[in-house]
Scaffold this motif. Structure first.
Motif, short mmCIF file in Angstrom:
data_model
loop_
_atom_site.label_atom_id
_atom_site.label_comp_id
_atom_site.label_asym_id
_atom_site.label_seq_id
_atom_site.Cartn_x
_atom_site.Cartn_y
_atom_site.Cartn_z
N ALA A 38 0.80 -1.23 0.00
CA ALA A 38 0.00 0.00 0.00
C ALA A 38 0.83 1.28 0.00
CB ALA A 38 -0.98 -0.01 1.17
N GLY A 39 1.87 1.34 -0.82
CA GLY A 39 2.67 2.55 -0.95
C GLY A 39 3.90 2.58 -0.07
N LEU A 40 4.12 1.55 0.72
CA LEU A 40 5.24 1.52 1.65
C LEU A 40 6.59 1.50 0.92
CD1 LEU A 40 5.79 1.44 4.70
CD2 LEU A 40 5.62 -1.04 4.59
N ALA A 41 6.67 0.84 -0.22
CA ALA A 41 7.93 0.81 -0.97
C ALA A 41 8.26 2.20 -1.50
CB ALA A 41 7.87 -0.21 -2.10
N ALA A 42 7.30 2.86 -2.10
CA ALA A 42 7.53 4.22 -2.60
C ALA A 42 7.86 5.17 -1.45
CB ALA A 42 6.31 4.72 -3.37
N ALA A 43 7.17 5.02 -0.33
CA ALA A 43 7.44 5.88 0.83
C ALA A 43 8.84 5.65 1.38
CB ALA A 43 6.40 5.64 1.92
N THR A 44 9.31 4.41 1.34
CA THR A 44 10.65 4.10 1.83
C THR A 44 11.70 4.74 0.91
OG1 THR A 44 9.86 2.06 2.84
CG2 THR A 44 12.24 2.24 2.48
N ILE A 45 11.52 4.64 -0.38
CA ILE A 45 12.44 5.28 -1.32
C ILE A 45 12.42 6.80 -1.09
CG2 ILE A 45 12.93 5.76 -3.75
CD1 ILE A 45 11.68 2.94 -4.34
N LEU A 59 1.62 3.69 -7.58
CA LEU A 59 0.19 3.39 -7.67
C LEU A 59 -0.16 2.47 -6.51
CD1 LEU A 59 0.27 2.41 -11.45
CD2 LEU A 59 -0.34 4.66 -10.51
N ILE A 60 -1.14 2.85 -5.73
CA ILE A 60 -1.64 1.96 -4.68
C ILE A 60 -2.86 1.28 -5.24
CG2 ILE A 60 -2.58 1.80 -2.35
CD1 ILE A 60 -0.93 4.33 -1.69
N VAL A 61 -2.74 -0.03 -5.45
CA VAL A 61 -3.78 -0.80 -6.12
C VAL A 61 -4.21 -1.96 -5.22
CG1 VAL A 61 -3.18 -0.10 -8.46
CG2 VAL A 61 -1.96 -2.00 -7.43
N TYR A 62 -4.67 -1.61 -4.05
CA TYR A 62 -5.08 -2.60 -3.06
C TYR A 62 -6.29 -3.39 -3.56
CZ TYR A 62 -4.61 -4.06 1.84
OH TYR A 62 -4.36 -4.76 2.99
N ALA A 63 -7.25 -2.71 -4.15
CA ALA A 63 -8.45 -3.36 -4.69
C ALA A 63 -8.14 -3.98 -6.05
CB ALA A 63 -9.58 -2.35 -4.83
N THR A 64 -8.68 -5.15 -6.29
CA THR A 64 -8.39 -5.87 -7.53
C THR A 64 -8.73 -5.07 -8.77
OG1 THR A 64 -8.67 -7.99 -6.43
CG2 THR A 64 -8.87 -8.00 -8.82
N ALA A 91 2.71 -7.87 -14.47
CA ALA A 91 1.90 -6.83 -15.10
C ALA A 91 1.88 -5.55 -14.26
CB ALA A 91 0.48 -7.35 -15.35
N LEU A 92 1.89 -5.68 -12.92
CA LEU A 92 1.95 -4.51 -12.05
C LEU A 92 3.25 -3.74 -12.27
CD1 LEU A 92 0.55 -5.91 -8.68
CD2 LEU A 92 -0.52 -4.15 -10.13
N ALA A 93 4.36 -4.46 -12.36
CA ALA A 93 5.66 -3.80 -12.57
C ALA A 93 5.68 -3.08 -13.90
CB ALA A 93 6.78 -4.84 -12.50
N GLU A 94 5.20 -3.74 -14.94
CA GLU A 94 5.17 -3.11 -16.26
C GLU A 94 4.21 -1.93 -16.28
OE1 GLU A 94 4.24 -6.48 -18.73
OE2 GLU A 94 6.19 -7.40 -18.30
N GLY A 95 3.08 -2.07 -15.60
CA GLY A 95 2.10 -0.98 -15.53
C GLY A 95 2.64 0.23 -14.79
N ALA A 96 3.35 0.00 -13.69
CA ALA A 96 3.95 1.12 -12.95
C ALA A 96 4.96 1.84 -13.82
CB ALA A 96 4.62 0.60 -11.68
N ARG A 97 5.83 1.06 -14.46
CA ARG A 97 6.86 1.65 -15.33
C ARG A 97 6.22 2.47 -16.44
NH1 ARG A 97 9.38 -2.72 -18.67
NH2 ARG A 97 7.44 -2.33 -19.74
N ASP A 98 5.25 1.90 -17.11
CA ASP A 98 4.63 2.56 -18.26
C ASP A 98 3.77 3.75 -17.85
OD1 ASP A 98 5.92 0.60 -19.71
OD2 ASP A 98 4.10 -0.55 -20.12
N THR A 99 2.93 3.57 -16.83
CA THR A 99 2.03 4.64 -16.39
C THR A 99 2.79 5.85 -15.89
OG1 THR A 99 0.28 3.06 -15.84
CG2 THR A 99 0.15 5.21 -14.78
N CYS A 100 3.86 5.61 -15.16
CA CYS A 100 4.62 6.71 -14.55
C CYS A 100 5.80 7.17 -15.40
CB CYS A 100 5.10 6.31 -13.16
SG CYS A 100 3.75 6.02 -11.99
#
Length: 187
Positions: A38-45, A59-64, A91-100
């Motif tokens: 829930a955003g903890l990785a981004a917050a740590t960076i 992206l916090i994508v807790y809900a499916t 797909a989440l990793a690729e989506g984060a990379r592409d979206t951002c």
């Protein structure tokens, strides 16, 4: 925890500082798509001074359904494999990379517990990394409380990304982080 009262409490015990240095030195960026963390990785960076040079967003994508809507995980992937799966993490990793618009994408999905979810026991985490033209997924089996599992997932994810960024062979995202069970599967 350091003696510096201004130090970010999320950074100790992780390689976040080394990751920010490595990405900065290469002129590369990262973005995250996070479910169980829930955003903890981004917050740590972001807790590392200078992170604004490398952290594009998260992206916090807790809900499916948000995995599909925000991170672009195809619904057939979610339907066939579920939100806690190798395929969803990739797909989440690729989506984060592409979206951002980042060089590297990190996707984290799993079960923090205390109960199992969709047949996956608490502590099951899938970490997806996307960058340098390749994707990689690592399955982690972590133990502890919800907080311990979430923190360990972040620490392992940052270590795996640092290894991928600094690794000798471009196009791969490294193997499983040290101290984890399971194997990495290149997709």
């Amino acid at each position: 925890m350091t003696g510096d009262p201004a130090a970010d409490p999320l950074v100790p015990g992780t390689v976040a500082s080394g990751l920010v240095r490595a990405l900065t030195g290469r002129g590369e960026t990262v973005a995250t798509a996070e479910s169980l963390t829930a955003g903890l990785a981004a917050a740590t960076i972001a807790g590392v001074p200078g992170a604004s040079l490398v952290l594009r967003g998260g992206l916090i994508v807790y809900a499916t359904e948000l995995k599909e809507r925000l991170a672009g995980v195809p619904w057939p992937v979610l339907d066939a494999h579920g939100p806690v799966s190798r395929e969803a993490a990739a797909a989440l990793a690729e989506g984060a990379r592409d979206t951002c618009g980042a060089d590297w994408g990190m996707g984290l999905t799993g079960v923090a517990g205390p109960a199992e979810q969709d047949g996956h026991p608490a502590g099951t985490v899938f970490l997806g990394l996307a960058g340098r033209g390749a994707s990689n997924v690592v399955r982690l089996r972590l133990h502890g409380t919800r907080w311990q599992i979430r923190r360990a997932a972040v620490a392992e994810a940052l270590a795996a990304l640092l290894e991928a960024v600094t690794g000798p062979s471009p196009g791969t995202a490294g193997g499983p982080p040290a101290g984890t069970e399971g194997a990495a599967d290149a997709l």
